[in-house]
Scaffold this motif. Structure first.
Motif, mmCIF file in Angstrom:
data_model
loop_
_atom_site.group_PDB
_atom_site.id
_atom_site.type_symbol
_atom_site.label_atom_id
_atom_site.label_comp_id
_atom_site.label_asym_id
_atom_site.label_seq_id
_atom_site.Cartn_x
_atom_site.Cartn_y
_atom_site.Cartn_z
ATOM 1 N N MET A 54 0.811 -0.936 -0.036
ATOM 2 C CA MET A 54 -0.089 -0.058 -0.098
ATOM 3 C C MET A 54 0.823 1.178 -0.057
ATOM 4 O O MET A 54 1.865 1.421 0.976
ATOM 5 N N PRO A 55 0.902 2.198 -1.013
ATOM 6 C CA PRO A 55 1.991 3.304 -1.059
ATOM 7 C C PRO A 55 1.214 4.281 -0.297
ATOM 8 O O PRO A 55 0.876 5.723 -1.023
ATOM 9 N N LEU A 56 1.207 4.049 0.921
ATOM 10 C CA LEU A 56 0.497 5.154 1.827
ATOM 11 C C LEU A 56 1.574 5.435 3.302
ATOM 12 O O LEU A 56 2.059 4.376 3.444
ATOM 13 N N PRO A 57 1.519 6.482 3.743
ATOM 14 C CA PRO A 57 2.228 6.513 5.104
ATOM 15 C C PRO A 57 1.437 5.983 5.980
ATOM 16 O O PRO A 57 0.365 6.541 6.586
ATOM 17 N N LEU A 58 1.806 4.767 6.637
ATOM 18 C CA LEU A 58 1.020 3.895 7.424
ATOM 19 C C LEU A 58 1.995 3.722 8.590
ATOM 20 O O LEU A 58 1.862 2.638 9.335
ATOM 21 N N SER A 92 4.556 0.503 9.674
ATOM 22 C CA SER A 92 4.481 -0.399 8.857
ATOM 23 C C SER A 92 4.854 0.173 7.441
ATOM 24 O O SER A 92 4.989 -0.350 6.357
ATOM 25 N N THR A 93 5.349 1.304 7.400
ATOM 26 C CA THR A 93 5.458 2.217 6.119
ATOM 27 C C THR A 93 6.588 1.776 5.617
ATOM 28 O O THR A 93 7.714 1.651 6.188
ATOM 29 N N ARG A 94 6.668 1.487 4.156
ATOM 30 C CA ARG A 94 8.163 1.186 3.538
ATOM 31 C C ARG A 94 8.209 2.625 2.668
ATOM 32 O O ARG A 94 7.318 3.044 2.669
ATOM 33 N N PRO A 95 9.434 2.614 2.204
ATOM 34 C CA PRO A 95 9.660 3.899 1.354
ATOM 35 C C PRO A 95 8.608 3.774 0.056
ATOM 36 O O PRO A 95 8.519 2.498 -0.630
ATOM 37 N N ILE A 96 8.171 4.917 -0.016
ATOM 38 C CA ILE A 96 6.985 4.889 -1.445
ATOM 39 C C ILE A 96 7.948 5.377 -2.665
ATOM 40 O O ILE A 96 8.571 6.178 -2.559
ATOM 41 N N PRO A 97 7.609 4.186 -3.368
ATOM 42 C CA PRO A 97 8.453 4.618 -4.679
ATOM 43 C C PRO A 97 8.073 5.991 -5.460
ATOM 44 O O PRO A 97 7.076 6.267 -5.170
ATOM 45 N N GLU A 98 9.127 6.463 -6.093
ATOM 46 C CA GLU A 98 8.820 7.682 -6.623
ATOM 47 C C GLU A 98 7.806 7.665 -7.963
ATOM 48 O O GLU A 98 6.880 8.519 -8.082
ATOM 49 N N ASP A 99 7.680 6.363 -8.412
ATOM 50 C CA ASP A 99 6.599 6.403 -9.285
ATOM 51 C C ASP A 99 5.429 5.757 -8.849
ATOM 52 O O ASP A 99 4.389 5.676 -9.756
ATOM 53 N N LEU A 115 12.787 -5.197 -18.655
ATOM 54 C CA LEU A 115 12.128 -5.756 -19.546
ATOM 55 C C LEU A 115 10.827 -4.955 -20.412
ATOM 56 O O LEU A 115 10.070 -5.387 -20.824
ATOM 57 N N GLY A 116 10.765 -3.780 -19.969
ATOM 58 C CA GLY A 116 9.726 -2.796 -20.343
ATOM 59 C C GLY A 116 8.458 -3.156 -19.460
ATOM 60 O O GLY A 116 7.210 -2.738 -20.066
ATOM 61 N N ILE A 117 8.238 -3.828 -18.448
ATOM 62 C CA ILE A 117 7.004 -4.146 -17.701
ATOM 63 C C ILE A 117 6.777 -3.094 -16.788
ATOM 64 O O ILE A 117 7.583 -2.596 -15.867
ATOM 65 N N PRO A 118 5.609 -2.636 -17.007
ATOM 66 C CA PRO A 118 5.191 -1.455 -16.300
ATOM 67 C C PRO A 118 4.832 -1.824 -14.830
ATOM 68 O O PRO A 118 4.412 -2.820 -14.586
ATOM 69 N N ALA A 119 4.838 -0.858 -13.921
ATOM 70 C CA ALA A 119 4.563 -0.882 -12.566
ATOM 71 C C ALA A 119 3.026 -0.920 -12.419
ATOM 72 O O ALA A 119 2.143 -0.334 -13.279
ATOM 73 N N LEU A 120 2.385 -1.655 -11.643
ATOM 74 C CA LEU A 120 0.756 -1.650 -11.358
ATOM 75 C C LEU A 120 0.614 -0.744 -10.271
ATOM 76 O O LEU A 120 1.066 -0.680 -9.152
ATOM 77 N N ARG A 121 -0.265 0.385 -10.479
ATOM 78 C CA ARG A 121 -0.565 1.451 -9.805
ATOM 79 C C ARG A 121 -2.203 1.067 -9.652
ATOM 80 O O ARG A 121 -2.812 1.559 -10.639
ATOM 81 N N GLU A 122 -2.588 0.755 -8.390
ATOM 82 C CA GLU A 122 -4.088 0.298 -7.830
ATOM 83 C C GLU A 122 -4.801 1.300 -7.232
ATOM 84 O O GLU A 122 -4.412 1.671 -6.180
ATOM 85 N N THR A 123 -6.133 1.459 -7.495
ATOM 86 C CA THR A 123 -6.854 2.293 -6.566
ATOM 87 C C THR A 123 -8.332 1.594 -6.699
ATOM 88 O O THR A 123 -8.811 0.860 -7.423
ATOM 89 N N ASP A 124 -8.830 1.899 -5.651
ATOM 90 C CA ASP A 124 -10.397 1.417 -5.328
ATOM 91 C C ASP A 124 -10.946 2.504 -6.249
ATOM 92 O O ASP A 124 -10.662 3.596 -6.507
ATOM 93 N N ALA A 125 -12.442 2.172 -6.717
ATOM 94 C CA ALA A 125 -13.260 1.072 -6.437
ATOM 95 C C ALA A 125 -14.300 1.177 -7.536
ATOM 96 O O ALA A 125 -14.166 1.987 -8.391
#
Length: 692
Positions: free
Chosen positions: A14-18, A21-28, A42-52
């Motif tokens: 979860m790219p959120l300040p938690l 439990s927070t890990r560094p949030i990637p720049e992208d 390999l040119g594979i894009p990141a997955l950026r996910e949102t509800d809902a």
């Protein structure tokens, strides 16, 4: 892929300040529900996910950009309009893509097995054909924007109480003929890139580690090629990979990151895990490339047509409002009404929305927030209202009238105002949320007593309900009219006024049954509600705690099917909805595979109806099933022929390794609702068997 790269796509955060439990949030990354890093080499894009399913969610208020709030899932379903629901999917998908997201956690498909479920408002209906058809179209609309949509929560996620450990007991046949059939139809129509598995257990196994659900049903029998992502905090252990789970979502919420280094080590030692890991990556990549995430990258700052999207939300709200009662033709209201009193429901400020991960904010935030009383999730679960005030919209419709508002806090004040009015419009609200079930079907905070008192004081009392579940109506017989507006979204106030004054002819039909009594439910007491503390997470209070929900009681006879089997009469049945005009459906002909008939507007106003075709009995036994439907718009006096294709699975039984259609006499009828059927037509069908 290298060995290290093979476990990049299999887990996310979860790219959120938690807090701790927070890990560094990637720049992208973008603040949202989830983030899975890509593989640049390999040119594979990141997955950026949102509800809902109802719009791009606001994620704890961390993003301030806002989004278009569509009406609730129930409101969308009440339109019985697949094309409009698809348009709604296009709206949400386009906004998600423009905000930088390429995965939408949408596609809520669970059937309403218990009307007290706190997430009922997110879902579509109690019927597999209606739910499957609508969710499939919603997903198709979302994915037309080159993003992945999920379908969720797979499966049998029927309550929020104890949601992470409740064990649903159901036979294979009953599941395949009801909830699983809804998912199957939705997958066939929408081709979602991902399936999100559920929190609950099914027949003793966590849904996200269920070989039966994920390997046998989804991947073997349905031959589905996409990937299964977990719900956040739903992964029990590494073994879930062998049982069909492909991706661990929001891994901070699980006991450990099972699908990272631990999975890589298992794959290095065990050929079964190595083979499974390759399949996991193949499935994720299939969804990425099938939906063009690489060719049409989502980047924050994209263009959004807010005006067009707002109009789509308005039209959905209008078509989803259901006129339940209209005595003496009190509706539509004359624009020349002299004195109108509006009471309750924060109608002077906005319209209610459901809460949890599906919560959407317009730019600028909610019109009203009413926080829960304490608890760690109170800020997340506040009762919120979209800023489309029914009072302002009513005043715009009747500019010459004297219109007064009373908040309803004191019934005596409301009654005094009601006595002096030509018409009284009372707003009844019931807030619902993910994580918390409703204890019963009453309106909270004394609203039932308020409505009863006002209706006793003025016979021209119109009740407008904004609810996420069915409700009981002890005051019903005293009222002149009742509208179910659900949670009507960003333009809900205007939609309500449009229907009240007849600018819009109501065409909504109930996608769920409003029961007449709690005793009519398969489980009059919600499992666990009496003994478990309210817990948004739904975690077990102790490692050995057990909670069972027996869905074999009703089996595949959910909602109106249960009432037909038991002989119960609903307060308002599935499919019910009134209009300001009248319609007839005549000339039904069917061979059990196709059906044809003619629909006519027999009234004086243009409007729309929903033609509903039901199987009434099979082989002389009651076996009610919705087998076809079509929303039809007609001018006064206009007639139109309608033809429907009947999916044989709706007539058949699951035999354990395929479908069986018994030879015999099949009786069909057109209906205004599940309880109001017209003349029957019977046809004999030959028996046959087939597999999916």
């Amino acid at each position: 892929m290298s060995a290290e790269e093979k476990v990049v796509l299999t887990h996310g955060i979860m790219p959120l300040p938690l807090g701790e439990s927070t890990r560094p949030i990637p720049e992208d990354a973008v603040y949202g529900a989830g983030y899975v890093p890509g593989i640049p080499r390999l040119g594979i894009p990141a997955l950026r996910e949102t509800d809902a399913s109802l719009g791009v969610a606001y994620v704890f208020g961390l993003r301030k950009d806002g989004a278009t709030a569509l009406p609730s899932g129930l409101a969308q379903a009440a339109t019985w309009n697949p094309a409009l629901v698809r348009k709604g999917g296009e709206v949400i998908g386009s906004e998600a893509h423009a905000k930088g997201f390429n995965v939408l956690l949408a596609g809520g498909t669970n059937l309403m097995r218990d009307p007290r479920n706190g997430r009922t408002f997110e879902y579509f209906s109690e019927d597999p054909l209606l739910s499957g058809t609508l969710v499939g179209n919603a997903i198709a609309g979302i994915q037309s924007n080159h993003i992945i949509s999920t379908i969720k929560h797979f499966a049998l996620n029927g309550q929020e109480t104890g949601r992470k450990f409740v064990d649903v007991q159901i036979s294979d046949a009953a599941a395949r003929e009801s909830d699983l059939l809804a998912f199957q139809l939705g997958i066939e129509i929408g081709q979602p890139g991902s399936v999100m598995c559920a929190y609950n257990r099914v027949n003793g196994h966590q849904a996200c580690s269920s070989d039966y659900l994920l390997n046998q049903v989804l991947k073997r029998d349905w031959r589905w090629k996409g990937f299964v992502m977990s719900d956040w905090g739903a992964v029990p252990n590494l073994g879930a990979a062998l049982n069909g789970l492909d991706q661990q979502s929001g891994a901070q919420l699980d006991p450990a990151v099972f699908f990272g280094d631990t999975l890589a080590q298992a794959a290095a030692k065990d050929p079964a895990y190595a083979k499974r890991l390759d399949d996991m990556n193949r499935r994720i990549l299939t969804a990425i490339y099938a939906n063009g995430l690489d060719r049409y990258p989502a980047r924050p700052g994209g263009k959004i047509d807010l005006k067009a999207n707002s109009e789509a939300a308005l039209e959905t709200a209008k078509q989803g409002i259901v006129l339940l009662r209209n005595e003496r033709g009190v509706l539509p209201l004359a624009r020349t009404a002299r004195k109108i009193v509006v009471i309750g429901g924060y109608a002077d400020s906005g319209v209610l929305s459901g809460a949890g991960s599906s919560q959407v904010h317009a730019e600028g935030g909610a019109a009203i927030k009413v926080p829960l009383d304490g608890g760690p999730w109170s800020a997340f679960l506040s009762e919120q209202y979209h800023g489309s005030a029914p009072l302002a919209a009513i005043k715009a419709m009747a500019p010459q009238a004297e219109i007064r508002f009373r908040n309803g806090r004191y019934p005596s004040e409301a009654v005094t105002a009601a006595k002096d009015a030509d018409v009284v419009i009372v707003f009844g609200t019931k807030w619902t949320t993910e994580g918390i079930d409703q204890p019963d079907l009453t309106l909270p905070n004394g609203q039932d007593e308020l409505i009863a008192a006002v209706a006793a004081a003025n016979p021209n009392t119109v009740v407008v309900l904004e609810t996420g579940n069915p409700v009981l109506m002890p005051w019903l017989d005293k009222t002149a009219a009742v509208l179910e507006a659900w949670y009507p979204g960003a333009r809900g106030g205007e939609a309500i006024a449009s229907v009240l004054f007849g600018e819009t002819n109501p065409s909504g039909r109930l996608p769920i049954t409003f029961p007449a009594a709690m005793s009519h439910l398969p489980r009059p007491e919600l499992d666990g509600l009496a003994t478990l503390e309210t817990n948004f997470g739904g975690d077990a209070p102790s490692p050995d705690a057990k909670l069972t929900a027996d869905y074999n009681i009703e089996g595949s006879d959910v909602g109106y099917r249960w009432n037909a089997r038991k002989g119960h009469k609903a307060l308002f049945p599935f499919g019910h909805g009134l209009s300001y005009t009248s319609f007839s459906a005549t000339g039904l002909k069917t061979d059990g595979k196709q059906a044809s008939f003619t629909v006519t507007n027999t009234g004086q106003r243009a409007g729309a109806t929903v033609a509903q075709l039901y199987l009434d009995s099979r082989g002389g036994q009651t076996k009610q099933r919705l087998v076809g439907f079509s929303r039809v718009e007609l001018a006064p006096g206009e007639s139109r022929p309608v033809s429907l294709k009947i999916d044989p699975r709706l007539l058949a039984d699951w035999s354990g390794n395929g479908w069986t259609l018994p030879a015999g006499n099949y009786v069909f009828a057109l209906g205004d609702s599940a309880e109001r059927l017209g003349p029957t037509v019977s046809t004999k069908l030959a028996g046959r068997r087939w597999s999916d």
